[in-house]
Design a protein around this motif. Structure first.
Motif, mmCIF file in Angstrom:
data_model
loop_
_atom_site.group_PDB
_atom_site.id
_atom_site.type_symbol
_atom_site.label_atom_id
_atom_site.label_comp_id
_atom_site.label_asym_id
_atom_site.label_seq_id
_atom_site.Cartn_x
_atom_site.Cartn_y
_atom_site.Cartn_z
ATOM 1 N N ARG A 13 -9.999 -2.172 0.231
ATOM 2 C CA ARG A 13 -8.957 -2.495 -0.984
ATOM 3 C C ARG A 13 -10.227 -3.052 -1.969
ATOM 4 O O ARG A 13 -10.088 -2.706 -3.117
ATOM 5 C CB ARG A 13 -8.146 -3.442 -0.562
ATOM 6 N N GLN A 14 -11.097 -3.836 -1.564
ATOM 7 C CA GLN A 14 -12.089 -4.344 -2.626
ATOM 8 C C GLN A 14 -12.705 -3.348 -3.400
ATOM 9 O O GLN A 14 -12.916 -3.209 -4.598
ATOM 10 C CB GLN A 14 -12.808 -5.511 -2.143
ATOM 11 N N GLU A 15 -13.308 -2.295 -2.428
ATOM 12 C CA GLU A 15 -14.065 -1.263 -3.161
ATOM 13 C C GLU A 15 -13.230 -0.316 -3.983
ATOM 14 O O GLU A 15 -13.460 0.361 -4.764
ATOM 15 C CB GLU A 15 -14.572 -0.303 -2.036
ATOM 16 N N GLU A 16 -11.927 -0.178 -3.525
ATOM 17 C CA GLU A 16 -11.072 0.773 -4.183
ATOM 18 C C GLU A 16 -10.781 -0.054 -5.548
ATOM 19 O O GLU A 16 -10.721 0.648 -6.662
ATOM 20 C CB GLU A 16 -9.697 0.946 -3.516
ATOM 21 N N GLN A 17 -10.684 -1.395 -5.733
ATOM 22 C CA GLN A 17 -10.178 -2.033 -6.667
ATOM 23 C C GLN A 17 -11.719 -2.039 -7.680
ATOM 24 O O GLN A 17 -11.389 -1.562 -9.041
ATOM 25 C CB GLN A 17 -9.959 -3.455 -6.615
ATOM 26 N N GLU A 49 0.895 -1.241 0.053
ATOM 27 C CA GLU A 49 -0.116 0.089 -0.093
ATOM 28 C C GLU A 49 0.795 1.456 0.102
ATOM 29 O O GLU A 49 1.791 1.213 0.606
ATOM 30 C CB GLU A 49 -0.804 -0.118 1.173
ATOM 31 N N THR A 81 -13.373 -3.301 7.341
ATOM 32 C CA THR A 81 -11.839 -3.843 7.406
ATOM 33 C C THR A 81 -11.215 -3.026 6.146
ATOM 34 O O THR A 81 -11.638 -2.438 5.102
ATOM 35 C CB THR A 81 -11.944 -5.362 7.232
ATOM 36 N N ILE A 82 -9.837 -3.182 6.378
ATOM 37 C CA ILE A 82 -9.171 -2.708 5.284
ATOM 38 C C ILE A 82 -9.132 -3.398 3.745
ATOM 39 O O ILE A 82 -9.359 -2.924 2.848
ATOM 40 C CB ILE A 82 -7.500 -2.621 5.617
ATOM 41 N N ALA A 83 -9.388 -4.899 3.895
ATOM 42 C CA ALA A 83 -9.657 -5.476 2.777
ATOM 43 C C ALA A 83 -11.045 -5.340 2.140
ATOM 44 O O ALA A 83 -10.903 -5.091 0.881
ATOM 45 C CB ALA A 83 -9.907 -6.990 3.325
ATOM 46 N N GLN A 84 -12.090 -4.909 2.704
ATOM 47 C CA GLN A 84 -13.077 -4.345 2.219
ATOM 48 C C GLN A 84 -12.747 -2.984 1.340
ATOM 49 O O GLN A 84 -13.377 -2.691 0.397
ATOM 50 C CB GLN A 84 -14.282 -4.244 3.237
#
Length: 167
Positions: free
Chosen positions: A45-49, A9, A40-43
Motif C-alpha cells: 500500500r505504501q508503494e502504491e501510494q 481496499e 506485507t500488504i502495508a508495504q
C-alpha cells in the motif's frame, strides 16, 4: 475464483495479491513474498501510494508543460504577428515613398515635355516667320530690280545711243 477484500481496499488494485485468498496469505507469515520483494500488504500500500503520488506529480508536470507550450506558442504567434505588422508598415512606407518619387518624376517629365513643345513651336514660328520675311524681302528686291531694269531700258531707248543705220 472469489477474492476476499480488506477494509478500504477495492478489488483490482492489487491483483497479484488477491489471486490467493487473503486468509491463507496472512496465515503463512513465513511463506514466499507477496510480490517481488514486498513482504506485507502495508508495504504494498505504501508503494502504491508512492506510485500514485508520482503519477499525480507527473500529471501535474505534464499539465504545466502543456500550459507552458501553449503559452510559448501564443507568444510566438504574437511575436510573428508583430513582426509581420512592422514589415507591412515598412513595405507600405517604402511603397508610398516610391510612389511619391514616381509622381515627382512624372511631373518633371511633363514640365520638360511642355518646354520641349514650346521650344519646337517657337522654332517653327521663328524660322517660318523669318523665312517668310526673307521671302517677302527677296520678292520686293526682285520687283525693285525688274522695275529698275525696265526703267533703265526705257531710258536707254530715249537716249538714242545707237546710230541710225545708213541707208
Amino acid at each position: 475464483m472469489e477474492h476476499e477484500t480488506v477494509a478500504g481496499e477495492t478489488p483490482g488494485i492489487l491483483p497479484e495479491i488477491l489471486e490467493e485468498p487473503l486468509a491463507e496469505t496472512l496465515a503463512e507469515p513465513s511463506a514466499k513474498p507477496l510480490v517481488d520483494g514486498f513482504e506485507t500488504i502495508a508495504q504494498l500500500r505504501q508503494e502504491e501510494q508512492a506510485l500514485q503520488q508520482s503519477i499525480a506529480q507527473l500529471q501535474q508536470e505534464e499539465q504545466a508543460l502543456q500550459q507552458s507550450i501553449a503559452q510559448r506558442q501564443q507568444e510566438q504567434q504574437a511575436l510573428v504577428g508583430e513582426q509581420l505588422a512592422r514589415l507591412r508598415e515598412s513595405l507600405q512606407a517604402s511603397l508610398d515613398e516610391w510612389s511619391q518619387r514616381k509622381q515627382a518624376l512624372e511631373d518633371a517629365i511633363a514640365v520638360l515635355q511642355r518646354k520641349q513643345e514650346r521650344v519646337q513651336q517657337e522654332m517653327r514660328t521663328t524660322y517660318a516667320g523669318t523665312s517668310q520675311e526673307i521671302a517677302v524681302r527677296v520678292q520686293g528686291f526682285r520687283d525693285y530690280l525688274v522695275g529698275s531694269l525696265q526703267d533703265l531700258v526705257a531710258g536707254v531707248e530715249r537716249l538714242n545711243l545707237m546710230p541710225e543705220a545708213p541707208p
